[in-house]
Design an enzyme around this catalytic site. Structure first.
Site, mmCIF file in Angstrom:
data_model
loop_
_atom_site.group_PDB
_atom_site.id
_atom_site.type_symbol
_atom_site.label_atom_id
_atom_site.label_comp_id
_atom_site.label_asym_id
_atom_site.label_seq_id
_atom_site.Cartn_x
_atom_site.Cartn_y
_atom_site.Cartn_z
ATOM 1 N N LYS A 160 -5.122 39.449 52.484
ATOM 2 C CA LYS A 160 -4.106 40.175 53.265
ATOM 3 C C LYS A 160 -4.016 39.202 54.511
ATOM 4 O O LYS A 160 -3.263 39.308 55.055
ATOM 5 C CB LYS A 160 -4.861 41.959 53.465
ATOM 6 C CG LYS A 160 -3.871 42.348 54.802
ATOM 7 C CD LYS A 160 -4.379 43.659 54.999
ATOM 8 C CE LYS A 160 -3.782 44.176 55.951
ATOM 9 N NZ LYS A 160 -4.103 45.670 56.581
ATOM 10 N N GLU A 185 -14.493 34.002 50.962
ATOM 11 C CA GLU A 185 -14.990 34.336 49.336
ATOM 12 C C GLU A 185 -13.678 33.798 48.535
ATOM 13 O O GLU A 185 -13.529 33.427 47.560
ATOM 14 C CB GLU A 185 -15.431 35.846 48.585
ATOM 15 C CG GLU A 185 -16.396 36.245 48.843
ATOM 16 C CD GLU A 185 -16.773 37.153 50.780
ATOM 17 O OE1 GLU A 185 -16.145 36.157 50.852
ATOM 18 O OE2 GLU A 185 -16.936 38.034 50.104
ATOM 19 N N GLY A 245 -6.200 47.653 53.228
ATOM 20 C CA GLY A 245 -6.929 47.153 51.775
ATOM 21 C C GLY A 245 -7.119 47.799 50.512
ATOM 22 O O GLY A 245 -6.811 47.049 49.571
ATOM 23 N N ARG A 246 -8.056 48.997 50.597
ATOM 24 C CA ARG A 246 -7.696 49.875 49.260
ATOM 25 C C ARG A 246 -7.085 51.003 48.996
ATOM 26 O O ARG A 246 -7.282 51.483 48.206
ATOM 27 C CB ARG A 246 -9.389 50.511 49.794
ATOM 28 C CG ARG A 246 -9.424 50.970 51.092
ATOM 29 C CD ARG A 246 -10.498 51.351 51.608
ATOM 30 N NE ARG A 246 -11.034 52.533 52.602
ATOM 31 C CZ ARG A 246 -10.881 51.317 53.759
ATOM 32 N NH1 ARG A 246 -11.096 50.514 53.642
ATOM 33 N NH2 ARG A 246 -11.105 52.650 54.575
ATOM 34 N N GLU A 266 -15.690 53.187 51.142
ATOM 35 C CA GLU A 266 -15.272 52.305 52.432
ATOM 36 C C GLU A 266 -14.511 53.534 53.949
ATOM 37 O O GLU A 266 -14.678 53.250 55.382
ATOM 38 C CB GLU A 266 -14.517 51.238 52.025
ATOM 39 C CG GLU A 266 -14.802 50.195 53.475
ATOM 40 C CD GLU A 266 -14.323 48.654 52.361
ATOM 41 O OE1 GLU A 266 -14.713 47.849 52.668
ATOM 42 O OE2 GLU A 266 -12.812 48.430 52.058
ATOM 43 N N HIS A 284 -25.367 58.599 27.620
ATOM 44 C CA HIS A 284 -26.829 57.797 27.144
ATOM 45 C C HIS A 284 -27.821 56.595 28.111
ATOM 46 O O HIS A 284 -28.558 56.153 27.719
ATOM 47 C CB HIS A 284 -26.316 57.085 26.022
ATOM 48 C CG HIS A 284 -25.955 57.716 24.797
ATOM 49 N ND1 HIS A 284 -26.380 58.137 23.539
ATOM 50 C CD2 HIS A 284 -24.316 58.296 24.223
ATOM 51 C CE1 HIS A 284 -25.731 58.590 22.693
ATOM 52 N NE2 HIS A 284 -24.486 58.529 23.298
ATOM 53 N N LYS A 298 -20.795 40.135 57.298
ATOM 54 C CA LYS A 298 -19.938 39.002 57.232
ATOM 55 C C LYS A 298 -20.311 37.657 57.890
ATOM 56 O O LYS A 298 -20.550 36.754 58.009
ATOM 57 C CB LYS A 298 -18.445 39.623 57.626
ATOM 58 C CG LYS A 298 -18.185 40.008 56.278
ATOM 59 C CD LYS A 298 -15.995 40.316 56.808
ATOM 60 C CE LYS A 298 -15.650 40.614 55.908
ATOM 61 N NZ LYS A 298 -14.463 41.184 56.837
HETATM 62 C C1 G6Q Z 1 -10.106 47.260 51.998
HETATM 63 C C2 G6Q Z 1 -11.072 46.266 52.626
HETATM 64 C C3 G6Q Z 1 -11.514 45.073 51.705
HETATM 65 C C4 G6Q Z 1 -10.114 43.845 51.981
HETATM 66 C C5 G6Q Z 1 -11.092 42.330 51.296
HETATM 67 C C6 G6Q Z 1 -10.311 41.831 51.239
HETATM 68 O O1 G6Q Z 1 -9.729 48.675 52.703
HETATM 69 O O2 G6Q Z 1 -10.290 45.818 53.995
HETATM 70 O O3 G6Q Z 1 -11.950 45.061 50.753
HETATM 71 O O4 G6Q Z 1 -9.896 44.109 50.466
HETATM 72 O O5 G6Q Z 1 -12.068 42.742 51.949
HETATM 73 O O6 G6Q Z 1 -9.542 41.475 52.526
HETATM 74 P P1 G6Q Z 1 -8.651 40.601 52.339
HETATM 75 O O7 G6Q Z 1 -7.233 40.798 51.591
HETATM 76 O O8 G6Q Z 1 -8.032 40.521 53.481
HETATM 77 O O9 G6Q Z 1 -8.593 38.798 51.596
#
Ligand code: G6Q
Length: 542
Positions: free
Chosen positions: A206, A212, A267-268, A353, A384, A508
């Site tokens: 996003k 990463e 994001g989620r 989250e 198990h 971070k």
């Molecule tokens: C979700 C968070 C988080 C996000 C990641 C990736 O709700 O905001 O998990 O999706 O940190 O972020 P980017 O899509 O910006 O790389």
């Protein structure tokens, strides 16, 4: 704003908890032969049986009163209307607009969002068709055979979970990989057996700034350009999914090959946005559209159905009863379907989250429990492993069992259907948890007296069971939406903002500060523990 604990219905629930301390599921089932069929709600392909929750009609009435007292339906409408309910980030929360039907539209502040949503979906569909038909070719004119999605958190967990869940619907001639972790092993494992000339990389981010993801995207570019020997290969082998066109262009991806989404998609909550491009490539645009249809069916139900039959509201309220009145701090999500293997991990992010917060919307400290610890593994594996604690441990862990009537993997050996074994186990577990086994029953089995206490199952451990006819793109979409809305309901009841995630920031920032100290002792000191570990690591990495 009133704290939840000050509400009349909250106080009623606390009184009911005290009065009903000795209420058992054995008694509840004994006194009401219709309890099973009565405590079922069905929608969008899912049947929820909540009769094995430790509630009676009085508790349910008080829970519905709680929903009314916090004006839950008003909050639901505020989300659908596009109000900036994510107040700490000053954003609207409109993942529901991502699945609006083209012809129905989705108007926010006089603007219909559906045309822009569908314009992106159309571009994704056209691109997917070209890749799937082999008419989108790589730099050396070879068709694409492998897709690598690079993204993390919300830009990984949704599509990777869904692609696993919908494997029977995927184009088998395309190999789909996901790289999330900055550990080089994740990237290596994903591309080890891939041919760069036939590989498409989707950089899904996003913000397009995530450490990463950007590190993995650079690794992919190095791997691909190194093999094909031409920087221009990036144009045919890299596409981006992002809200940040400038950063996409700076990375070297033509923005004509960028699929956008919007700041109002968290994001989620983004699997049904362009973040689902890898999934669309795998299952095809038509089935992706069915997937969105499943979300939409659950959205409409959530918005319109009365509290008493509303699946996300029921799940949310029952979770609050367990967490805030019966002291449970965890939730086990137990899919009896191997294709949902990653669903617990997906829900972990969605739930933890969103509602892992201890500050209310207006900045006050909460004095009540909020989001539970969510964990789980597919059945029967978990049986198990960790179910021992769920059956006989000192904490009560509510469970959500998930299963389907018809499997995509109908293995039969000597007349024994594996799927029958699986379903029998699912049903047995919720029975064992609910009704347990008393000392008298253990003795009646002829158990040695010194073992009786060990073999008693206390029972009275709550669970929900969700069943669908089969796992399809539509039922998966509905299942995801069910939990999205459940999380929303609980956020409203707890008075927290389910749509920010400030708790991920500090780590971070500190990682950026620590990075130089891995290479050099001259970097600024941290604390004696961290500095000691850094010294130890530096000594061994020279
Ligand atoms: C979700 C968070 C988080 C996000 C990641 C990736 O709700 O905001 O998990 O999706 O940190 O972020 P980017 O899509 O910006 O790389």
């Amino acid at each position: 704003m009133k704290q939840p604990t000050e509400l009349t219905s909250w106080k009623t629930l606390a009184q009911l908890r005290d009065q009903l301390q000795h209420l058992t599921l054995r008694d509840l089932f004994r006194s009401d032969p219709d309890r099973g069929p009565r405590m079922v709600a069905e929608q969008a392909g899912w049947r929820l049986d909540y009769s094995k929750q430790i509630v009676n009609d009085e508790v349910l009435r008080a829970l519905f009163a709680l929903a009314r007292e916090v004006d839950l339906s008003g909050r639901v409408e505020a989300m659908f209307r596009g109000e900036r309910i994510n107040a700490t980030e000053d954003r609207a929360v409109l993942h529901v607009a991502l699945r609006a039907a083209r012809e129905e539209g989705f108007v926010v502040d006089g603007v219909d969002l559906a045309p822009q949503v569908h314009a992106v979906l159309d571009r994704m569909a056209e691109f997917s068709r070209r890749v799937r038909r082999g008419t989108w070719t790589g730099h050396t004119s070879r068709p694409i055979r492998s897709i690598v999605n690079i993204g993390i958190g919300g830009s990984d967990l949704g599509p990777s979970m869904a692609a696993r869940a919908l494997r029977p619907y995927c184009d088998e001639s395309l190999s789909l990989r996901f790289v999330a972790n900055v550990d080089g092993a994740d990237f290596d494992d994903a591309v080890r057996d891939l041919d760069p000339a036939e590989t498409l990389v989707i950089v899904s981010s996003k913000t397009f700034t995530t450490q990463e993801t950007m590190a993995n995207a650079r690794a992919a570019r190095q791997w691909l350009v190194g093999a094909l020997g031409d920087e221009r290969a990036v144009a045919r082998h890299f596409v981006a999914v992002s809200t940040n066109a400038k950063a996409v262009a700076a990375f070297g991806i033509d923005t004509a090959n960028m699929f956008e989404f919007w700041e109002w998609v968290g994001g989620r909550y983004s699997v049904d946005s362009a973040i689902g491009l890898s999934l669309m490539l795998a299952i095809g645009p038509e089935q992706f559209s069915d997937f969105l249809g499943g979300f939409r069916a659950m959205d409409q139900h959530f918005r319109a159905a009365p509290l008493e039959r509303n699946l996300p509201i029921l799940l949310g309220l029952l979770g609050v009863w367990n967490a805030n009145f019966r002291g449970s701090q965890a939730l086990a999500v137990l899919p009896y379907d191997q294709s949902l293997a990653r669903f617990p991990a997906y829900l972990q992010q969605l739930d933890m989250e969103s509602n892992g917060k201890s500050v209310t919307m207006d900045g006050g400290a909460v004095s009540w429990s909020t989001g539970p610890v969510v964990f789980g593994e597919p059945g029967t594996n978990g049986q198990h492993a960790f179910y021992q604690l769920i059956h006989q441990g000192t904490s009560v862990i509510p469970c959500d069992f998930i299963g389907v009537a018809r499997t995509h993997a109908p293995v039969v050996v000597d007349g024994v259907r594996h799927h029958d074994l699986l379903l029998a186990n699912l049903l047995a577990q919720s029975r064992a948890l609910a009704f347990g086994r008393t000392a008298a029953e253990v003795r009646a089995e002829g158990t040695r007296e010194d073992l009786v206490a060990h073999r008693v199952f206390p029972g009275n451990r709550p669970s929900n069971t969700l069943l669908a006819e089969s796992l399809t793109p539509a039922t998966l979409g509905a299942l995801i939406a069910l939990y999205e809305h459940k999380v929303f309901v609980q956020g409203v009841l707890w008075g927290v903002n389910s749509f920010d995630q400030w708790g991920v920031e500090l780590g971070k920032t500190l990682a950026q500060q620590i990075l130089p100290a891995l290479a050099s002792a001259d970097a600024p000191p941290s604390d004696s523990s961290t500095d000691g570990m850094l010294q130890w690591l530096r000594d061994r990495r020279q």
